[in-house]
Design a protein around this motif. Sequence first.
Motif, PDB file in Angstrom:
ATOM      1  N   ASN A   1     -99.661  19.667  87.636  1.00  0.00           N
ATOM      2  CA  ASN A   1    -100.005  19.639  89.057  1.00  0.00           C
ATOM      3  C   ASN A   1     -99.144  18.616  89.801  1.00  0.00           C
ATOM      4  OD1 ASN A   1    -101.668  20.283  91.388  1.00  0.00           O
ATOM      5  ND2 ASN A   1    -102.530  18.232  91.118  1.00  0.00           N
ATOM      6  N   HIS A   2     -99.042  17.404  89.247  1.00  0.00           N
ATOM      7  CA  HIS A   2     -98.241  16.358  89.895  1.00  0.00           C
ATOM      8  C   HIS A   2     -96.775  16.764  89.968  1.00  0.00           C
ATOM      9  CE1 HIS A   2    -101.466  13.596  90.427  1.00  0.00           C
ATOM     10  NE2 HIS A   2    -101.649  13.341  89.124  1.00  0.00           N
ATOM     11  N   MET A   3     -96.214  17.221  88.854  1.00  0.00           N
ATOM     12  CA  MET A   3     -94.789  17.530  88.836  1.00  0.00           C
ATOM     13  C   MET A   3     -94.475  18.786  89.637  1.00  0.00           C
ATOM     14  SD  MET A   3     -93.456  15.046  87.453  1.00  0.00           S
ATOM     15  CE  MET A   3     -91.823  15.719  87.624  1.00  0.00           C
ATOM     16  N   PHE A   4     -95.404  19.766  89.607  1.00  0.00           N
ATOM     17  CA  PHE A   4     -95.196  20.965  90.415  1.00  0.00           C
ATOM     18  C   PHE A   4     -95.117  20.597  91.896  1.00  0.00           C
ATOM     19  CE2 PHE A   4     -97.008  24.332  93.050  1.00  0.00           C
ATOM     20  CZ  PHE A   4     -96.105  25.361  92.785  1.00  0.00           C
ATOM     21  N   ASN A   5     -96.049  19.766  92.341  1.00  0.00           N
ATOM     22  CA  ASN A   5     -96.041  19.348  93.750  1.00  0.00           C
ATOM     23  C   ASN A   5     -94.802  18.513  94.081  1.00  0.00           C
ATOM     24  OD1 ASN A   5     -98.465  20.618  94.437  1.00  0.00           O
ATOM     25  ND2 ASN A   5     -99.700  18.881  93.736  1.00  0.00           N
ATOM     26  N   ALA A   6     -94.418  17.629  93.157  1.00  0.00           N
ATOM     27  CA  ALA A   6     -93.241  16.796  93.405  1.00  0.00           C
ATOM     28  C   ALA A   6     -91.985  17.641  93.525  1.00  0.00           C
ATOM     29  CB  ALA A   6     -93.099  15.761  92.280  1.00  0.00           C
ATOM     30  N   GLU A   7     -91.814  18.607  92.622  1.00  0.00           N
ATOM     31  CA  GLU A   7     -90.629  19.458  92.671  1.00  0.00           C
ATOM     32  C   GLU A   7     -90.635  20.355  93.905  1.00  0.00           C
ATOM     33  OE1 GLU A   7     -90.808  21.458  88.967  1.00  0.00           O
ATOM     34  OE2 GLU A   7     -90.027  19.746  87.809  1.00  0.00           O
ATOM     35  N   ARG A   8     -91.824  20.843  94.261  1.00  0.00           N
ATOM     36  CA  ARG A   8     -91.919  21.667  95.473  1.00  0.00           C
ATOM     37  C   ARG A   8     -91.535  20.853  96.711  1.00  0.00           C
ATOM     38  NH1 ARG A   8     -95.969  22.172  98.982  1.00  0.00           N
ATOM     39  NH2 ARG A   8     -97.379  21.014  97.597  1.00  0.00           N
ATOM     40  N   LEU A   9     -92.047  19.628  96.794  1.00  0.00           N
ATOM     41  CA  LEU A   9     -91.703  18.751  97.920  1.00  0.00           C
ATOM     42  C   LEU A   9     -90.215  18.421  97.928  1.00  0.00           C
ATOM     43  CD1 LEU A   9     -94.772  16.349  97.734  1.00  0.00           C
ATOM     44  CD2 LEU A   9     -94.234  17.866  99.651  1.00  0.00           C
ATOM     45  N   TYR A  10     -89.646  18.234  96.740  1.00  0.00           N
ATOM     46  CA  TYR A  10     -88.219  17.906  96.660  1.00  0.00           C
ATOM     47  C   TYR A  10     -87.368  19.070  97.159  1.00  0.00           C
ATOM     48  CZ  TYR A  10     -83.872  15.982  94.838  1.00  0.00           C
ATOM     49  OH  TYR A  10     -82.606  15.476  94.723  1.00  0.00           O
ATOM     50  N   ASP A  11     -87.776  20.293  96.805  1.00  0.00           N
ATOM     51  CA  ASP A  11     -87.042  21.465  97.294  1.00  0.00           C
ATOM     52  C   ASP A  11     -87.135  21.574  98.818  1.00  0.00           C
ATOM     53  OD1 ASP A  11     -86.348  22.116  94.720  1.00  0.00           O
ATOM     54  OD2 ASP A  11     -88.004  23.547  94.432  1.00  0.00           O
ATOM     55  N   GLN A  12     -88.300  21.307  99.367  1.00  0.00           N
ATOM     56  CA  GLN A  12     -88.474  21.360 100.825  1.00  0.00           C
ATOM     57  C   GLN A  12     -87.621  20.283 101.514  1.00  0.00           C
ATOM     58  OE1 GLN A  12     -92.681  20.934 101.447  1.00  0.00           O
ATOM     59  NE2 GLN A  12     -93.188  22.975 100.643  1.00  0.00           N
ATOM     60  N   ALA A  13     -87.632  19.089 100.942  1.00  0.00           N
ATOM     61  CA  ALA A  13     -86.825  18.005 101.518  1.00  0.00           C
ATOM     62  C   ALA A  13     -85.339  18.326 101.415  1.00  0.00           C
ATOM     63  CB  ALA A  13     -87.148  16.690 100.804  1.00  0.00           C
ATOM     64  N   SER A  14     -84.943  18.991 100.326  1.00  0.00           N
ATOM     65  CA  SER A  14     -83.528  19.360 100.161  1.00  0.00           C
ATOM     66  C   SER A  14     -83.093  20.341 101.232  1.00  0.00           C
ATOM     67  CB  SER A  14     -83.306  19.950  98.770  1.00  0.00           C
ATOM     68  OG  SER A  14     -83.603  19.001  97.764  1.00  0.00           O
ATOM     69  N   GLU A  15     -83.958  21.289 101.558  1.00  0.00           N
ATOM     70  CA  GLU A  15     -83.634  22.241 102.624  1.00  0.00           C
ATOM     71  C   GLU A  15     -83.481  21.522 103.965  1.00  0.00           C
ATOM     72  OE1 GLU A  15     -86.685  25.158 102.605  1.00  0.00           O
ATOM     73  OE2 GLU A  15     -86.119  26.039 100.673  1.00  0.00           O
ATOM     74  N   MET A  16     -84.371  20.582 104.230  1.00  0.00           N
ATOM     75  CA  MET A  16     -84.275  19.820 105.477  1.00  0.00           C
ATOM     76  C   MET A  16     -83.004  18.978 105.494  1.00  0.00           C
ATOM     77  SD  MET A  16     -88.272  18.617 105.790  1.00  0.00           S
ATOM     78  CE  MET A  16     -88.034  17.858 107.373  1.00  0.00           C
ATOM     79  N   ARG A  17     -82.663  18.403 104.345  1.00  0.00           N
ATOM     80  CA  ARG A  17     -81.452  17.579 104.267  1.00  0.00           C
ATOM     81  C   ARG A  17     -80.204  18.423 104.509  1.00  0.00           C
ATOM     82  NH1 ARG A  17     -82.236  15.986  99.652  1.00  0.00           N
ATOM     83  NH2 ARG A  17     -80.760  17.214  98.426  1.00  0.00           N
ATOM     84  N   THR A  18     -80.170  19.621 103.942  1.00  0.00           N
ATOM     85  CA  THR A  18     -79.021  20.506 104.136  1.00  0.00           C
ATOM     86  C   THR A  18     -78.870  20.897 105.600  1.00  0.00           C
ATOM     87  OG1 THR A  18     -79.309  21.385 101.891  1.00  0.00           O
ATOM     88  CG2 THR A  18     -77.989  22.684 103.437  1.00  0.00           C
ATOM     89  N   ALA A  19     -79.980  21.221 106.240  1.00  0.00           N
ATOM     90  CA  ALA A  19     -79.937  21.589 107.668  1.00  0.00           C
ATOM     91  C   ALA A  19     -79.468  20.409 108.508  1.00  0.00           C
ATOM     92  CB  ALA A  19     -81.314  22.060 108.119  1.00  0.00           C
ATOM     93  N   ARG A  20     -79.903  19.216 108.138  1.00  0.00           N
ATOM     94  CA  ARG A  20     -79.521  18.012 108.911  1.00  0.00           C
ATOM     95  C   ARG A  20     -78.036  17.715 108.761  1.00  0.00           C
ATOM     96  NH1 ARG A  20     -79.329  13.076 106.709  1.00  0.00           N
ATOM     97  NH2 ARG A  20     -80.805  13.640 105.041  1.00  0.00           N
ATOM     98  N   THR A  21     -77.532  17.727 107.555  1.00  0.00           N
ATOM     99  CA  THR A  21     -76.133  17.377 107.333  1.00  0.00           C
ATOM    100  C   THR A  21     -75.179  18.421 107.894  1.00  0.00           C
ATOM    101  OG1 THR A  21     -76.279  18.372 105.119  1.00  0.00           O
ATOM    102  CG2 THR A  21     -76.627  15.990 105.290  1.00  0.00           C
ATOM    103  N   ASP A  22     -75.622  19.681 107.973  1.00  0.00           N
ATOM    104  CA  ASP A  22     -74.771  20.727 108.550  1.00  0.00           C
ATOM    105  C   ASP A  22     -74.692  20.653 110.064  1.00  0.00           C
ATOM    106  OD1 ASP A  22     -74.184  21.716 106.079  1.00  0.00           O
ATOM    107  OD2 ASP A  22     -75.639  23.369 106.149  1.00  0.00           O
ATOM    108  N   SER A  23     -75.604  19.912 110.678  1.00  0.00           N
ATOM    109  CA  SER A  23     -75.676  19.884 112.143  1.00  0.00           C
ATOM    110  C   SER A  23     -75.048  18.648 112.756  1.00  0.00           C
ATOM    111  CB  SER A  23     -77.141  19.976 112.602  1.00  0.00           C
ATOM    112  OG  SER A  23     -77.878  18.850 112.147  1.00  0.00           O
ATOM    113  N   VAL A  24     -74.529  17.733 111.944  1.00  0.00           N
ATOM    114  CA  VAL A  24     -73.936  16.505 112.464  1.00  0.00           C
ATOM    115  C   VAL A  24     -72.505  16.392 111.968  1.00  0.00           C
ATOM    116  CG1 VAL A  24     -76.121  15.265 112.645  1.00  0.00           C
ATOM    117  CG2 VAL A  24     -74.848  15.173 110.513  1.00  0.00           C
ATOM    118  N   PRO A  25     -71.622  15.744 112.764  1.00  0.00           N
ATOM    119  CA  PRO A  25     -70.219  15.645 112.339  1.00  0.00           C
ATOM    120  C   PRO A  25     -70.017  14.717 111.148  1.00  0.00           C
ATOM    121  CG  PRO A  25     -70.607  14.431 114.382  1.00  0.00           C
ATOM    122  CD  PRO A  25     -71.862  15.193 114.092  1.00  0.00           C
ATOM    123  N   ASP A  26     -70.799  13.665 111.043  1.00  0.00           N
ATOM    124  CA  ASP A  26     -70.645  12.698 109.959  1.00  0.00           C
ATOM    125  C   ASP A  26     -71.902  12.706 109.112  1.00  0.00           C
ATOM    126  OD1 ASP A  26     -69.925  10.714 108.270  1.00  0.00           O
ATOM    127  OD2 ASP A  26     -69.864   9.109 109.751  1.00  0.00           O
TER     128      ASP A  26
END
Length: 637
Positions: A26-51
Amino acid sequence: MCRFRFLALALVALFLEGCTCCAYLNHMFNAERLYDQASEMRTARTDSVPDAESSKPGLEERQKYDKIIEKGSRVLERFPKNKKRTAEAVFLIGESFRHKQEWDKAILKYDEFERYFSDHDSMPAVEYQRAYCLYKNHEYNISRFALEPVVATKNHPYYFQGLNLLSLLDEQAEFPDQAIASLEAVLADTAGTPYMRAKAHFRLAGLYYKKEDWAKAREHYIAEEIKQLNVRERQTAGEQAAECLVNQKQYLQAADEYKELFKNPEFEAKQPEYLVRIGEVTMLGERVADALVILQKVNTDYPKTEHASRSYFCLGDYEQTKTMNYERAVVYYDSSFLSRSISKYGQESRERRDALKRLLAMRGQNDDARKKDSIPDMSSFFNSEFQIAELFLFKLSESDSAIARLTTIIEESNDSARVLRAIYAKAFIFDEFMHDPDSAEELYKEIIEKYPDTEYAKQAQVNLGMRVTLKTREDLAKERYMVAESLWTVASEMPLEQMELVDSAYATAFSQFDSLYQEYPETQSGAQALYMKAMYFQMNPERVDSTIAVYKVLREKYGQTPWGKQASKMLNSRLTISDEDLKRLRKRVKSSEDHIDRLSKQYYDQLNQKPEEKKVEVKSKEEEILENTYNSMYDFE
């Protein structure tokens, strides 16, 4: 019965184990799920800024990393002896700290991972990410050390990323050639992914651009792999590639490349900027008619914008520097300021407009004066010429026009001081603004030869990198003053018993001060020597008139110097007070006199008393205790 009891215990143990396993999952499933969600947000953020490197995660993304850290920490608390479970938890915690840009905490977790799980599959990633976090934490030397196992062999999965990081470390250490070599190694190896090769091309181009190697920079900016980068990086590469052509003076080809960028629908937001740049570069390519059409189109399509302000500024600069039509340039500069007054082009346009107006006024006066048979005020004429030269140089960025005005002063003025100033200014412009050291050196040497006893000659030696050997009259006067001052000091330290020697020593010092003043009256040391003469006269009461006379000269001729101001104070030493001040002063004197009379009467009364009338002074018991020995502090009786 025993068999049944044993079976029951086994079932309970299996149940408890199952619960523990479920808790971990349960703990690791939630942690990995949250990490995947954060990774998607990080990818969207880095693609939208010049630096992307300097971009920081938003609040929601940080909250997800905090929850991952929380989940991983619970796993470490509940399953500390399970190596497989704790390894994954420590790795996720370290990655979360890294993405939160908490570099020091991430480094500690990566160190912990290597200490306990060095044989884990994630260890190669930990080696690289730890080196990267050390770099971001400004621990460059340690980062280089941590990077060694990453770049030691090409079999390392992060080998190419490691070479890229190594180039960053070399660049940070101001070793651009080593950084270039590291990136060239990435491109030389065919095993790198297209994306990594694109990043290497992009960074190499930037390094060559800083070194002003325009050809090499352009070669990497237009590399085929650049297409693998995101939109902003491709856009930057296209712009910089065109600017490399501008720096190589291939203006029309650069304009064509900007036109291609203008047509690209991915770069639609920057079309106004590209249109202005096309006009500017076309103007530099001397296709003036086409450039005027393009710039006027900017003014029409994007009025009251910074792009229009920049366009009008370019038109004004052309009229000012190429056609010398200053009246028309003023109109364009005024339009630039009105289009966007708060932009840098609007601000600079206002400065140029005002400078041109002053220039036109002064030039008109001087041109009218030049047409006359004689100029009534030569000083005013040449002062205006100096101001015109300064306007050309500092406000209008026209070094050639400034040189022309200074040449006029040199050729027509009969004042040697003014000519010297103009020659030095001309040499300075050649040296600092026009980057013509040969012409500057010729003028500096002329100053040294013709005006050796001036500050300009000394500065000319400094500018030429020579040892300063010339001395001005101020320098010579200062040396003479130091000698006279040392004689005065010797006289002041002689014993008074040898009065004849003292008088003789002071007279010798006085003679030195007097000769210094007579020879260098225009210098600061000359004024100070005159003040020392007054000090000498003041030491002799019979020379009061001479002292006052010297002070008057100091006040009149050197009133702005410290010695002139001190002389003025000495001459105005008598106080002037108001009636109120006088009343207060008299009252204070009367009070003081009454107090003195009272004390005097008390003294004489006590003095005239008979001996038996004098009372014996008795000390109190408390005073006796205070005046007793150390042990009395315990004797309260």
